[in-house]
Design a protein around this motif. Structure first.
Motif, PDB file in Angstrom:
ATOM      1  N   HIS A 263       0.843  -1.205   0.000  1.00 33.89           N
ATOM      2  CA  HIS A 263       0.000   0.000   0.000  1.00 33.89           C
ATOM      3  C   HIS A 263       0.875   1.251   0.000  1.00 33.89           C
ATOM      4  CE1 HIS A 263      -3.653   2.332   1.198  1.00 33.89           C
ATOM      5  NE2 HIS A 263      -2.766   3.058   1.873  1.00 33.89           N
ATOM      6  N   GLU A 264       1.919   1.284   0.843  1.00 34.45           N
ATOM      7  CA  GLU A 264       2.825   2.438   0.889  1.00 34.45           C
ATOM      8  C   GLU A 264       3.594   2.585  -0.422  1.00 34.45           C
ATOM      9  OE1 GLU A 264       2.852   4.686   3.455  1.00 34.45           O
ATOM     10  OE2 GLU A 264       1.152   3.423   3.952  1.00 34.45           O
ATOM     11  N   ALA A 265       4.057   1.459  -0.966  1.00 33.76           N
ATOM     12  CA  ALA A 265       4.803   1.500  -2.230  1.00 33.76           C
ATOM     13  C   ALA A 265       3.951   2.087  -3.347  1.00 33.76           C
ATOM     14  CB  ALA A 265       5.273   0.094  -2.598  1.00 33.76           C
ATOM     15  N   LEU A 266       2.669   1.759  -3.373  1.00 28.57           N
ATOM     16  CA  LEU A 266       1.780   2.284  -4.413  1.00 28.57           C
ATOM     17  C   LEU A 266       1.549   3.779  -4.249  1.00 28.57           C
ATOM     18  CD1 LEU A 266      -0.596  -0.765  -4.547  1.00 28.57           C
ATOM     19  CD2 LEU A 266       0.469   0.274  -6.569  1.00 28.57           C
ATOM     20  N   HIS A 267       1.486   4.269  -3.015  1.00 28.56           N
ATOM     21  CA  HIS A 267       1.406   5.715  -2.827  1.00 28.56           C
ATOM     22  C   HIS A 267       2.639   6.402  -3.418  1.00 28.56           C
ATOM     23  CE1 HIS A 267      -2.267   6.272  -0.660  1.00 28.56           C
ATOM     24  NE2 HIS A 267      -1.903   5.592   0.411  1.00 28.56           N
TER      25      HIS A 267
ATOM     26  N   ILE B 128       3.684  13.903  -2.958  1.00 26.99           N
ATOM     27  CA  ILE B 128       4.004  15.229  -3.499  1.00 26.99           C
ATOM     28  C   ILE B 128       2.804  15.855  -4.201  1.00 26.99           C
ATOM     29  CG2 ILE B 128       6.484  14.881  -3.672  1.00 26.99           C
ATOM     30  CD1 ILE B 128       6.121  14.117  -6.583  1.00 26.99           C
ATOM     31  N   ARG B 129       1.952  15.026  -4.786  1.00 25.54           N
ATOM     32  CA  ARG B 129       0.774  15.569  -5.466  1.00 25.54           C
ATOM     33  C   ARG B 129      -0.181  16.243  -4.484  1.00 25.54           C
ATOM     34  NH1 ARG B 129      -1.836  10.940  -8.998  1.00 25.54           N
ATOM     35  NH2 ARG B 129      -3.358  12.606  -9.354  1.00 25.54           N
ATOM     36  N   TYR B 130      -0.240  15.707  -3.262  1.00 21.46           N
ATOM     37  CA  TYR B 130      -1.194  16.214  -2.277  1.00 21.46           C
ATOM     38  C   TYR B 130      -0.509  16.792  -1.037  1.00 21.46           C
ATOM     39  CZ  TYR B 130      -4.363  13.656  -5.296  1.00 21.46           C
ATOM     40  OH  TYR B 130      -5.058  13.206  -6.401  1.00 21.46           O
ATOM     41  N   ALA B 131       0.748  17.194  -1.194  1.00 29.07           N
ATOM     42  CA  ALA B 131       1.484  17.754  -0.056  1.00 29.07           C
ATOM     43  C   ALA B 131       0.780  18.973   0.526  1.00 29.07           C
ATOM     44  CB  ALA B 131       2.905  18.123  -0.486  1.00 29.07           C
ATOM     45  N   ASP B 132       0.248  19.829  -0.330  1.00 31.64           N
ATOM     46  CA  ASP B 132      -0.422  21.046   0.134  1.00 31.64           C
ATOM     47  C   ASP B 132      -1.943  20.885   0.188  1.00 31.64           C
ATOM     48  OD1 ASP B 132       1.965  22.466   0.387  1.00 31.64           O
ATOM     49  OD2 ASP B 132       1.970  22.982  -1.735  1.00 31.64           O
ATOM     50  N   GLU B 133      -2.509  20.177  -0.773  1.00 34.45           N
ATOM     51  CA  GLU B 133      -3.966  20.100  -0.891  1.00 34.45           C
ATOM     52  C   GLU B 133      -4.615  19.321   0.241  1.00 34.45           C
ATOM     53  OE1 GLU B 133      -5.513  18.961  -4.663  1.00 34.45           O
ATOM     54  OE2 GLU B 133      -3.870  19.884  -5.770  1.00 34.45           O
ATOM     55  N   ARG B 134      -3.871  18.387   0.852  1.00 32.57           N
ATOM     56  CA  ARG B 134      -4.496  17.535   1.858  1.00 32.57           C
ATOM     57  C   ARG B 134      -5.004  18.341   3.053  1.00 32.57           C
ATOM     58  NH1 ARG B 134      -3.744  14.997   6.401  1.00 32.57           N
ATOM     59  NH2 ARG B 134      -4.815  12.998   6.707  1.00 32.57           N
ATOM     60  N   ILE B 135      -4.387  19.477   3.329  1.00 28.53           N
ATOM     61  CA  ILE B 135      -4.808  20.315   4.454  1.00 28.53           C
ATOM     62  C   ILE B 135      -6.233  20.814   4.252  1.00 28.53           C
ATOM     63  CG2 ILE B 135      -4.280  22.436   5.734  1.00 28.53           C
ATOM     64  CD1 ILE B 135      -1.370  22.051   4.923  1.00 28.53           C
ATOM     65  N   LYS B 136      -6.610  21.059   2.986  1.00 30.07           N
ATOM     66  CA  LYS B 136      -7.920  21.631   2.681  1.00 30.07           C
ATOM     67  C   LYS B 136      -9.047  20.618   2.870  1.00 30.07           C
ATOM     68  CE  LYS B 136      -5.620  24.456  -0.843  1.00 30.07           C
ATOM     69  NZ  LYS B 136      -5.515  24.726  -2.296  1.00 30.07           N
ATOM     70  N   SER B 137      -8.848  19.397   2.430  1.00 26.59           N
ATOM     71  CA  SER B 137      -9.907  18.381   2.535  1.00 26.59           C
ATOM     72  C   SER B 137      -9.266  17.021   2.806  1.00 26.59           C
ATOM     73  CB  SER B 137     -10.732  18.334   1.249  1.00 26.59           C
ATOM     74  OG  SER B 137      -9.888  18.205   0.116  1.00 26.59           O
ATOM     75  N   PRO B 138      -8.773  16.813   4.020  1.00 22.61           N
ATOM     76  CA  PRO B 138      -8.012  15.589   4.318  1.00 22.61           C
ATOM     77  C   PRO B 138      -8.799  14.306   4.135  1.00 22.61           C
ATOM     78  CG  PRO B 138      -8.561  16.798   6.334  1.00 22.61           C
ATOM     79  CD  PRO B 138      -8.894  17.688   5.189  1.00 22.61           C
ATOM     80  N   ASN B 139     -10.066  14.270   4.524  1.00 20.68           N
ATOM     81  CA  ASN B 139     -10.827  13.031   4.416  1.00 20.68           C
ATOM     82  C   ASN B 139     -11.016  12.591   2.973  1.00 20.68           C
ATOM     83  OD1 ASN B 139     -11.306  12.618   7.230  1.00 20.68           O
ATOM     84  ND2 ASN B 139     -12.784  14.286   7.169  1.00 20.68           N
ATOM     85  N   LEU B 140     -11.379  13.543   2.114  1.00 19.75           N
ATOM     86  CA  LEU B 140     -11.582  13.211   0.706  1.00 19.75           C
ATOM     87  C   LEU B 140     -10.292  12.720   0.065  1.00 19.75           C
ATOM     88  CD1 LEU B 140     -13.900  16.139  -0.493  1.00 19.75           C
ATOM     89  CD2 LEU B 140     -14.545  13.801   0.121  1.00 19.75           C
ATOM     90  N   ILE B 141      -9.184  13.384   0.373  1.00 20.38           N
ATOM     91  CA  ILE B 141      -7.905  12.994  -0.228  1.00 20.38           C
ATOM     92  C   ILE B 141      -7.429  11.655   0.328  1.00 20.38           C
ATOM     93  CG2 ILE B 141      -5.452  13.605  -0.321  1.00 20.38           C
ATOM     94  CD1 ILE B 141      -6.325  16.504  -0.758  1.00 20.38           C
ATOM     95  N   ASP B 142      -7.617  11.437   1.631  1.00 20.68           N
ATOM     96  CA  ASP B 142      -7.254  10.144   2.211  1.00 20.68           C
ATOM     97  C   ASP B 142      -7.989   9.010   1.515  1.00 20.68           C
ATOM     98  OD1 ASP B 142      -5.568  11.372   3.990  1.00 20.68           O
ATOM     99  OD2 ASP B 142      -6.926  11.230   5.701  1.00 20.68           O
ATOM    100  N   TRP B 143      -9.299   9.166   1.355  1.00 25.98           N
ATOM    101  CA  TRP B 143     -10.090   8.109   0.737  1.00 25.98           C
ATOM    102  C   TRP B 143      -9.814   7.999  -0.762  1.00 25.98           C
ATOM    103  CZ3 TRP B 143     -15.458   6.345   2.562  1.00 25.98           C
ATOM    104  CH2 TRP B 143     -15.430   6.096   3.936  1.00 25.98           C
ATOM    105  N   GLY B 144      -9.711   9.126  -1.441  1.00 29.98           N
ATOM    106  CA  GLY B 144      -9.487   9.089  -2.883  1.00 29.98           C
ATOM    107  C   GLY B 144      -8.166   8.438  -3.253  1.00 29.98           C
ATOM    108  N   THR B 145      -7.115   8.758  -2.520  1.00 31.01           N
ATOM    109  CA  THR B 145      -5.807   8.165  -2.823  1.00 31.01           C
ATOM    110  C   THR B 145      -5.787   6.684  -2.467  1.00 31.01           C
ATOM    111  OG1 THR B 145      -4.974   8.956  -0.679  1.00 31.01           O
ATOM    112  CG2 THR B 145      -4.523  10.321  -2.606  1.00 31.01           C
TER     113      THR B 145
END
Length: 387
Positions: free
Chosen positions: A77-81, A88-105
């Motif tokens: 799972h970590e290797a696929l991230h 790096i794609r979500y380094a900044d964006e995750r702060i705005k909507s962490p739940n959506l990004i956690d689930w989407g990734t």
């Protein structure tokens, strides 16, 4: 479970992943390793000290995942991230909507876990979303697409259901040095691919291979060429606890090893007025990668019409200079008594300088030009490459 049993279970998980899906296993092997019993998550990826770390909380990891197969899946799972470049794609964006990004990734990567290892406990899957919201999302989509679809389903409210099996909060650590962090993450993918080519990829989907190709194909040439040049000089090995021991991966007490090159490497970063701050950032990120990828003695300089030594590359702040004079580089090397036979010269520049023939005995020279730029000197020498 005592510490010895936890370590054995984790090592068995790594060995299992290397056997079933060597590509994923080699991604893990090429990350710096950090054990932290107080970490808030069982696993997480963190940008620190100019390299990517896999942070492992052995207590939590062996509590959530009770056998080596489940631990192998967690590492996959970590290797696929990493392969999908999520940190790096979500380094900044995750702060705005962490739940959506956690689930989407997680939705994006969990579809490519090794089938032979079964299901990852607690994983967010398409069936998870179907059960919660009554809607089946399309298969094998990018995380950005899943995030958009989840946003419509949840109306941007925190999603219900299980938490991610790992921690994504440390992805924000790459936000302040995104160019360097990107280069370092890509290098992990490239090196893992090289290591895997010797043994076969194992249980890997076509979409994953396409993603790997998109990262490795256009960006590996200058690093590989520089590595070849340095490797032609005498080398020796030194122990490193930041790497797994490749011969005995089951022995956590044994250090791995990294090559230590006897060459002297001098890196010159163009600081002339023609270089924008963004271009300077790109060159600086690539320059710093040299000390991450090769255990060599590296001396850093900035230059325009004159040369200035950079005492601490990690803290260097550029101040734009004047014109560009490449001859000043080789004059400085001569004055400082660098040996032309044992010195590798790396010059990061936009290529805009004098056109006259340069006078020097140094021939192990690597010109790293910004994209779509050409070197101005009339009779160039060494190897000319684009970043």
């Amino acid at each position: 479970m005592n510490a010895e049993d936890r370590d054995k279970l984790i090592v068995d998980g790594i060995k299992t992943l290397l056997d079933v899906a060597p590509l994923y296993g080699n991604v893990i092997m090429n990350l710096a390793r950090e054990n932290n019993d107080t970490a808030s998550n069982a696993l997480s990826l963190k940008w620190q000290a100019n390299q990517w770390h896999l942070v492992i909380n052995p207590i939590l990891l062996t509590t959530y995942f009770i056998n080596h197969t489940q631990i192998a899946l967690a590492f996959a799972h970590e290797a696929l991230h990493v392969i999908w470049q999520h940190p790096i794609r979500y380094a900044d964006e995750r702060i705005k909507s962490p739940n959506l990004i956690d689930w989407g990734t997680d939705l994006a990567v969990n579809q490519y876990l090794p089938i032979a290892l079964g299901m990852l406990p607690g994983a967010v899957t398409l069936q998870t979303i179907l059960g919660l919201y009554g809607k089946m999302l399309p298969i094998e989509q990018d995380s950005a697409e899943y995030i958009a679809l989840l946003s419509e389903l949840t109306e941007n409210q925190p999603a219900r259901g299980p938490k991610p099996v790992d921690g994504h909060g440390d992805w924000a650590s790459a936000g302040q040095g995104i160019d360097e962090a990107t280069s370092a993450l890509n290098f992990v993918i490239e090196k893992a691919t090289e290591d895997t080519n010797r043994s076969g990829r194992g249980d890997i989907g076509t979409a994953v291979l396409k993603k790997i190709a998109s990262v490795t194909a256009p960006k590996r040439h200058w690093q590989a060429i520089l590595r070849t040049g340095i490797s032609q000089l005498p080398t020796k090995k030194k122990a490193s606890h930041s790497r797994f021991n490749r011969r005995q991966a089951y022995r956590l007490d044994l250090p791995g090893s990294v090559s230590e090159y006897e060459a002297q490497v001098t890196v010159f970063i163009d600081n002339s007025a023609s270089i924008s701050d963004h271009q300077a950032g790109v060159m600086l990120a690539n320059a710093r990668q040299i000390i991450q990828q090769f255990d060599v003695e590296v001396t850093f300089f900035s230059f325009d019409t004159t040369v200035h030594e950079i005492k601490n590359i990690k803290q260097w702040q550029r101040q734009a200079g004047g014109g560009t004079q490449f001859q000043s580089i080789f004059d400085t090397l001569k004055v400082r008594k660098f040996n032309p036979k044992h010195t590798v010269v790396v010059i990061l520049t936009d290529g805009d300088g004098e056109e006259t023939v340069l006078s020097t005995k140094f021939r192990q020279v690597y010109w790293l030009l910004l994209s779509d730029h050409k070197l101005s000197i009339l009779e160039p020498f060494g190897k000319i490459m684009n970043l």
